[in-house]
Design a protein around this motif. Structure first.
Motif, PDB file in Angstrom:
ATOM      1  N   LEU A 171      -9.109   0.106   6.850  1.00 49.89           N
ATOM      2  CA  LEU A 171      -9.070  -0.630   5.582  1.00 49.89           C
ATOM      3  C   LEU A 171      -8.927  -2.123   5.839  1.00 49.89           C
ATOM      4  CD1 LEU A 171      -8.762  -0.962   2.532  1.00 49.89           C
ATOM      5  CD2 LEU A 171      -6.371  -0.301   2.768  1.00 49.89           C
ATOM      6  N   ARG A 172      -8.054  -2.486   6.777  1.00 49.41           N
ATOM      7  CA  ARG A 172      -7.831  -3.906   7.061  1.00 49.41           C
ATOM      8  C   ARG A 172      -9.069  -4.552   7.659  1.00 49.41           C
ATOM      9  NH1 ARG A 172      -1.881  -2.322   9.113  1.00 49.41           N
ATOM     10  NH2 ARG A 172      -0.805  -2.712   7.119  1.00 49.41           N
ATOM     11  N   LEU A 182       0.836  -1.197   0.000  1.00 50.45           N
ATOM     12  CA  LEU A 182       0.000   0.000   0.000  1.00 50.45           C
ATOM     13  C   LEU A 182       0.869   1.245   0.000  1.00 50.45           C
ATOM     14  CD1 LEU A 182      -2.802  -0.997   2.522  1.00 50.45           C
ATOM     15  CD2 LEU A 182      -3.074  -0.496   0.088  1.00 50.45           C
ATOM     16  N   VAL A 192      -3.007  -5.953   1.796  1.00 52.31           N
ATOM     17  CA  VAL A 192      -3.678  -5.141   2.810  1.00 52.31           C
ATOM     18  C   VAL A 192      -3.551  -5.793   4.175  1.00 52.31           C
ATOM     19  CG1 VAL A 192      -5.917  -4.320   3.599  1.00 52.31           C
ATOM     20  CG2 VAL A 192      -5.256  -4.038   1.208  1.00 52.31           C
TER      21      VAL A 192
END
Lengths: 266, 266
Positions: free
Chosen positions: A190-191, A61, A220
């Motif tokens: 996000l995770r 990322l 991720v």
DNA sequence: TGAGTTCTTGTCAATGTGACATTAACTGTC
DNA sequence: GACAGTTAATGTCACATTGACAAGAACTCA
């Protein structure tokens, strides 16, 4: 065990709404001492994630950051952002700031949090106006970043550059203001969200193989996933449509291409 | 499929941070037309949930609301809230507003969302300044609401009253501004969070039976749960400690009392 | 003493998940 | 053209989790 907090105020009067114009705004504001008493001003910042090849070859990322040209934190990297104008919604403001500072139009955008702690301003700035930041987080596709990256993101500046989001993958350990904590929180969101929501597709193009989708999840989440089990779990997922196309060119059995048919932004 | 959104602006210049004082604030602001161009002001509101006996006997979620005494939405019920002063953090502002308007000190409080849509102001108010609301949601224990409820919440006012949170349980179908949607979103957050986080304990006293804890879950989720399976799931939960006390007085086998030993606020 | 109630423990089938084996299909080389 | 190498795709098995339900335990009340 009782929480720390304000005790009940029995004689307090009910103050409904109180959405009028603050009194300080009706006067002219002249000096720095008065400025500290001003109501906090509003800014919008955005954490933008994209997948790019990492240092060890596997995709990781990355995020675009903007170098500060003024004090405080002059020279340090910060999240792209800017003030909120009166004529736009919060999300529109985030999108506009994104376009202006980085030239990116994200495939997915979502509000992260409103940060308004008192220790956000730099200590040296006495009397600086307090700023409350409403932070968004966004996902852009890899092909978009390639285009924008070649021309230096917004076009010409060296003050905008991509950095790994995670310090564990070479990202900057410190950022301006409290932006390092904000990015960490966005990473956590996000995770968490990639495990139950249709979010990973926004990091890919229109068509993709299941291996590519698995690589997104692995990048991720930061761990490898079993290809067979990953495939089985996606079998029950809605909005994932198998196409009749196959990705050829690899020296192995050509994988089938899939397409995401769900909503493009939540 | 491409998202609707702003196109990339190739010639745009990078605008780092821009956290200075907005120019409009440096001048005196005189008339209504100029006021519409002002940067949005900030307010804090809170959705407070507590368990109280519902209309059908079983406990349901209630929330305190404040009746508006000014336009817009005069006479309608609204979330307790008020402006943000410069000297306090966002959460402190929410706690202070809570104490001032309702006399409550919540056992749990968490930021919900920042609402800043353009259609939030009432249509009749031409030139009204735009308001961005940072909304918190909180849980208070039933015993606290009983005390505050007897004296009319904040002491004497009839402009503060408890209402069922869910319209399906007799709650108000419409509220001032967009507060009905905000409450619905807070309900959704509470229902999601109670399934994976240690949140239900904050609606109970220090010691409670597993049946009481189950009633909390049932009231929040809106469906009945199997007592045996509910007990089994809690066996693996941390921070839930069995005491040597039993709740006597019922005409059945006295249930064991439990205690929550985890953090009191997240 | 027995009925009624809820607490508490236990059982069983269905489902979901992690680990791993196996076959399928293509590329490149000898 | 056969074969090795690679990844795609499917299948299998043990284990954990979950929903539904049965049954005993412990108390109150008549």
């Amino acid at each position: 065990m009782v929480l720390p907090g304000l005790p009940a105020v029995p004689g307090a009067r009910a103050v409904p709404g109180a959405r009028g114009v603050p009194s300080a705004l009706s006067r002219g504001v002249a000096n720095v001492a008065e400025r500290a008493q001003l109501p906090p001003s509003l800014a919008i910042s955005t954490v933008i994630f994209a997948l790019r090849p990492g240092h060890e070859g596997c995709p990781t990322l990355w995020m675009p950051l903007v170098r500060r040209v003024r004090e405080p934190f002059r020279g340090q990297w910060a999240l792209p952002g800017g003030p909120l104008t009166a004529a736009e919604s919060l999300e529109d403001a985030a999108r506009r700031n994104l376009a202006e500072t980085t030239g990116l139009a994200p495939a997915y955008i979502e509000q992260l949090y409103a940060f308004g702690g008192l220790r956000r301003a730099h200590r040296d700035e006495v009397g600086a106006q307090r700023v409350v930041s409403i932070v968004y987080w966004a996902l852009v596709r890899a092909d978009e970043t390639a285009l924008a990256g070649q021309t230096g993101l917004a076009g010409e500046q060296e003050n905008v550059a991509w950095h790994p989001a995670d310090p564990a993958h070479g990202g900057p350990g410190t950022l301006a203001f409290d932006h390092r904590e904000i990015v960490d929180y966005a990473l956590w969101r996000l995770r968490s969200k990639i495990e139950y929501a249709q979010v990973a597709y926004h990091l890919l193009g229109e068509m993709f193989t299941l291996a590519q989708l698995r690589e997104v999840h692995e990048a991720v989440l930061g761990r490898s996933l079993d290809p067979a089990n990953f495939r089985r779990q996606l079998k029950g997922t809605p909005h994932l449509e198998a196409t009749d196309h196959y990705l050829e060119g690899g020296r192995h059995r050509p994988p089938r291409l899939y397409r995401y048919t769900g909503p493009r932004s939540l």
